[in-house]
Design an enzyme around this catalytic site. Structure first.
Site, PDB file in Angstrom:
ATOM      1  N   ASP A 155      57.164  77.295  90.754  1.00 16.81           N
ATOM      2  CA  ASP A 155      57.693  77.981  91.931  1.00 16.81           C
ATOM      3  C   ASP A 155      58.652  77.055  92.669  1.00 16.81           C
ATOM      4  O   ASP A 155      59.317  76.238  92.038  1.00 16.81           O
ATOM      5  CB  ASP A 155      56.529  78.427  92.827  1.00 16.81           C
TER       6      ASP A 155
ATOM      7  N   HIS B 135      57.772  79.789  99.702  1.00 11.49           N
ATOM      8  CA  HIS B 135      57.212  80.711  98.712  1.00 11.49           C
ATOM      9  C   HIS B 135      56.137  80.042  97.853  1.00 11.49           C
ATOM     10  O   HIS B 135      55.039  80.577  97.662  1.00 11.49           O
ATOM     11  CB  HIS B 135      58.358  81.238  97.843  1.00 11.49           C
TER      12      HIS B 135
ATOM     13  N   SER C 280      54.978  88.870  94.083  1.00 17.07           N
ATOM     14  CA  SER C 280      54.770  87.416  94.099  1.00 17.07           C
ATOM     15  C   SER C 280      53.423  87.056  94.693  1.00 17.07           C
ATOM     16  O   SER C 280      52.810  86.051  94.325  1.00 17.07           O
ATOM     17  CB  SER C 280      55.861  86.729  94.927  1.00 17.07           C
TER      18      SER C 280
END
Length: 326
Positions: free
Chosen positions: A49, A86, A244
């Site tokens: 990520d 994220h 996600s």
């Protein structure tokens, strides 16, 4: 290879300085109900990520290392700091430590290997993803979690995924957020659409399919993906929505399942065997398989089915006994 891949687009709902709770998504998949049997101890999860806040109080005890394959920090491989948020959010859902503050992840004793393959803009080259997968293989991880995707079917990426699965690594990826709520139209993203990948769609807390969740024949299952609370950089917390956010629920669940199943069978289960153990722990929601695959991740599904069977069996025995008395 200049073609680009990105984090799956997601929505930031709100940010918070402090919280103290088990997130609703973790509760929804019944993770706390199995923590007396398994917490993912000894299972290594690679998070591909945007990096991670390695100093976050809910994560620092779980992170065992990391590597940077992006152009952030002049490409220094030792710096895997998350400038986006994220990756830290995903990591928290998988394995945030159970302590007196903050949030708790699905597998609060699993180990996290942070592999930074997306830069601060949430963008990356396919080469970075491919290198990250091979690094995960070298590090002998058990699970690879990717909440990212791109529109192109890149053979080199597919080959890397195949090699990971051949190494008995469970590889999962977000299905994508280009959905239109219509299961008659397919939305395709890679690597999520590769058959070897466990593709994860999203639902909300009312158990309705998220309208943004991609639909296609490669979706394997769904997990909570709307209003998901987890960790973000700076020791803070935030609520995000997207496939996600659904994917790390499955990554954490597989860490729990792997520890539990290996202990039960007294051996290391293969990748196909662990996939079967995962799918046993789903319940159908009544949507098209293109929307929900095998259904909602529900970690106590096996036990609940067993209780139903036992109740019916006892009722049958009592009924037979009554007939004999007559």
């Amino acid at each position: 290879m200049e073609r680009k891949v990105h984090i799956i687009p997601y929505q930031v709902i709100k940010q918070e300085q402090q919280v103290n709770e088990i997130p609703r998504g973790v509760e929804m998949i019944q993770a706390p109900a199995v923590w007396n049997q398994t917490r993912g101890r000894g299972v290594k999860v690679a998070v591909l990520d945007t990096g991670c806040d390695a100093d976050h109080p809910d994560l620092k005890a779980r992170i065992i290392g990391g590597r940077n394959f992006t152009d952030d920090d002049e490409g220094d491989p030792e710096i895997f700091k998350d400038y986006n948020g994220h990756g830290t959010h995903v990591a928290g859902t998988i394995a945030a430590t159970e302590n007196e503050n903050g949030v708790v992840g699905v597998a609060p004793e699993a180990d996290l290997l942070i592999i930074k393959v997306l830069n601060k803009q949430g963008s990356g080259q396919y080469d970075w993803i491919i290198q990250g997968i091979y690094y995960a293989i070298e590090q002998k991880v058990d699970i690879i979690s990717m909440s990212l995707g791109g529109p192109e079917d890149v053979p080199e990426l597919h080959e890397a995924v195949k090699k990971a699965v051949a190494s008995q690594i469970l590889v999962m990826c977000a299905a994508g957020n280009e959905g239109d709520g219509d299961d008659r139209t397919d939305e395709l993203g890679y690597p999520g659409c590769y058959n070897e990948v466990i593709s994860v769609g999203a639902i909300n807390f009312d158990r309705h399919a998220s309208e943004f969740s991609n639909s296609n024949n490669e979706v394997d299952l769904v997990a909570p993906g709307e209003d998901i609370l987890s960790t973000v950089p700076g020791g803070k917390y935030a609520t995000f929505s997207g496939t996600s956010m659904a994917t790390p629920h499955v990554a954490g669940a597989l860490a729990l399942i792997k520890q539990l199943a290996n202990a039960s069978f007294e051996r290391d289960l293969t990748e196909p065997e662990l996939y079967a153990q995962l799918i046993k722990r789903t319940i159908p929601l009544g949507n098209s398989p293109k929307m929900e695959g095998n259904g909602l991740l529900y970690l106590t599904a096996v036990e609940e089915l067993s209780r139903i069977f036992d109740t019916q069996r006892v009722a049958g025995i009592l009924s037979t006994a009554s007939l004999k008395v007559k």
